[in-house]
Design a protein around this motif. Sequence first.
Motif, PDB file in Angstrom:
ATOM      1  N   GLN A 126       0.999  -1.192   0.025  1.00 20.25           N
ATOM      2  CA  GLN A 126       0.124   0.104  -0.043  1.00 20.25           C
ATOM      3  C   GLN A 126       0.973   1.300   0.106  1.00 20.25           C
ATOM      4  N   GLY A 127       2.254   1.195  -0.085  1.00 19.67           N
ATOM      5  CA  GLY A 127       3.290   2.283   0.041  1.00 19.67           C
ATOM      6  C   GLY A 127       3.252   2.716   1.384  1.00 19.67           C
ATOM      7  N   ASN A 128       3.214   2.342   2.336  1.00 17.90           N
ATOM      8  CA  ASN A 128       3.220   2.696   3.855  1.00 17.90           C
ATOM      9  C   ASN A 128       4.956   2.088   4.187  1.00 17.90           C
ATOM     10  N   ILE A 129       5.917   2.571   3.665  1.00 15.44           N
ATOM     11  CA  ILE A 129       7.312   1.831   4.084  1.00 15.44           C
ATOM     12  C   ILE A 129       7.473   2.164   5.356  1.00 15.44           C
ATOM     13  N   ASP A 130       7.245   3.134   6.204  1.00 13.60           N
ATOM     14  CA  ASP A 130       7.554   3.477   7.457  1.00 13.60           C
ATOM     15  C   ASP A 130       6.756   2.292   8.157  1.00 13.60           C
ATOM     16  N   ARG A 131       5.674   2.299   8.165  1.00 17.06           N
ATOM     17  CA  ARG A 131       4.963   1.236   9.037  1.00 17.06           C
ATOM     18  C   ARG A 131       5.323  -0.338   8.590  1.00 17.06           C
ATOM     19  N   ALA A 132       5.480  -0.442   7.500  1.00 18.52           N
ATOM     20  CA  ALA A 132       6.074  -1.820   7.049  1.00 18.52           C
ATOM     21  C   ALA A 132       7.410  -1.924   7.836  1.00 18.52           C
ATOM     22  N   ALA A 133       8.319  -1.016   7.704  1.00 17.90           N
ATOM     23  CA  ALA A 133       9.483  -1.280   8.577  1.00 17.90           C
ATOM     24  C   ALA A 133       9.493  -1.516   9.901  1.00 17.90           C
ATOM     25  N   ASP A 134       8.461  -0.880  10.395  1.00 15.32           N
ATOM     26  CA  ASP A 134       8.212  -1.102  11.982  1.00 15.32           C
ATOM     27  C   ASP A 134       7.560  -2.355  12.269  1.00 15.32           C
ATOM     28  N   ASP A 135       6.850  -3.029  11.428  1.00 16.19           N
ATOM     29  CA  ASP A 135       5.806  -4.321  11.628  1.00 16.19           C
ATOM     30  C   ASP A 135       7.389  -5.304  11.369  1.00 16.19           C
ATOM     31  N   ILE A 136       8.297  -5.146  10.233  1.00 10.90           N
ATOM     32  CA  ILE A 136       9.444  -5.947  10.199  1.00 10.90           C
ATOM     33  C   ILE A 136      10.096  -6.292  11.480  1.00 10.90           C
ATOM     34  N   ARG A 137      10.582  -4.950  12.089  1.00 12.62           N
ATOM     35  CA  ARG A 137      11.268  -4.701  13.184  1.00 12.62           C
ATOM     36  C   ARG A 137      10.831  -5.472  14.243  1.00 12.62           C
ATOM     37  N   SER A 138       9.284  -5.284  14.406  1.00  9.98           N
ATOM     38  CA  SER A 138       8.777  -6.090  15.578  1.00  9.98           C
ATOM     39  C   SER A 138       8.716  -7.465  15.464  1.00  9.98           C
ATOM     40  N   ALA A 139       8.422  -8.030  14.304  1.00  8.30           N
ATOM     41  CA  ALA A 139       8.669  -9.452  13.884  1.00  8.30           C
ATOM     42  C   ALA A 139       9.874  -9.979  14.121  1.00  8.30           C
ATOM     43  N   GLN A 140      10.879  -9.278  13.714  1.00  4.56           N
ATOM     44  CA  GLN A 140      12.616  -9.672  13.860  1.00  4.56           C
ATOM     45  C   GLN A 140      12.748  -9.712  15.384  1.00  4.56           C
ATOM     46  N   ALA A 141      12.085  -8.630  16.263  1.00  3.75           N
ATOM     47  CA  ALA A 141      12.242  -8.824  17.649  1.00  3.75           C
ATOM     48  C   ALA A 141      11.882  -9.954  18.421  1.00  3.75           C
TER      49      ALA A 141
END
Length: 178
Positions: A126-141
């Motif tokens: 959907q083009g929300n790169i910042d929110r996608a990065a936050d979600d990935i960081r959360s998953a990685q943690a």
Amino acid sequence: MKVGRIGVWFSLTLAIFLLSGWLGSTLGARAAVYRYRSAQNRRLGTLSAPEHAHLESVLDELQSIGFLRLTFLITLTDNKPLVPRPEQLWKIDAFRRKVATAEAKPVMEMNLALADVVAAIAEERQGNIDRAADDIRSAQALYRSLGWRDYSEEKLKALAQRELDKGTPHWQRSQNAK
């Protein structure tokens, strides 16, 4: 007079038939419950009552986690675009806080991490790169806390895509590929 005797014998036969049917079903149900419980006790072996109760609660939580995961994946594959709703993620996170057994917590955290990766994929589309990065960081943690060694973004997205493909019917996958 013969007609009266036939009616009495018929009534008596019908009463015996109904009584034996009711008695047979009652005894059959009790026998089935007894056999089920004795088989369950044989399978559980020498578990004490508290151990048995703990095992039952772990199994209940794992079954609930499986159901929650299934409903999450189905709601995603029902819609044409991949859009996990924030309330779905909140439900998963709220249920994670309710999980009481130590055995089920890692399973719940892994499913929450998967949901985060799926949310990141949807946000990225959907083009929300910042929110996608936050979600990935959360998953990685979460994956890091579970002891995973390779929790790179590419690996996690590939894992999430495989899980989504499992939940998507074959005919729908071929339509989405077009």
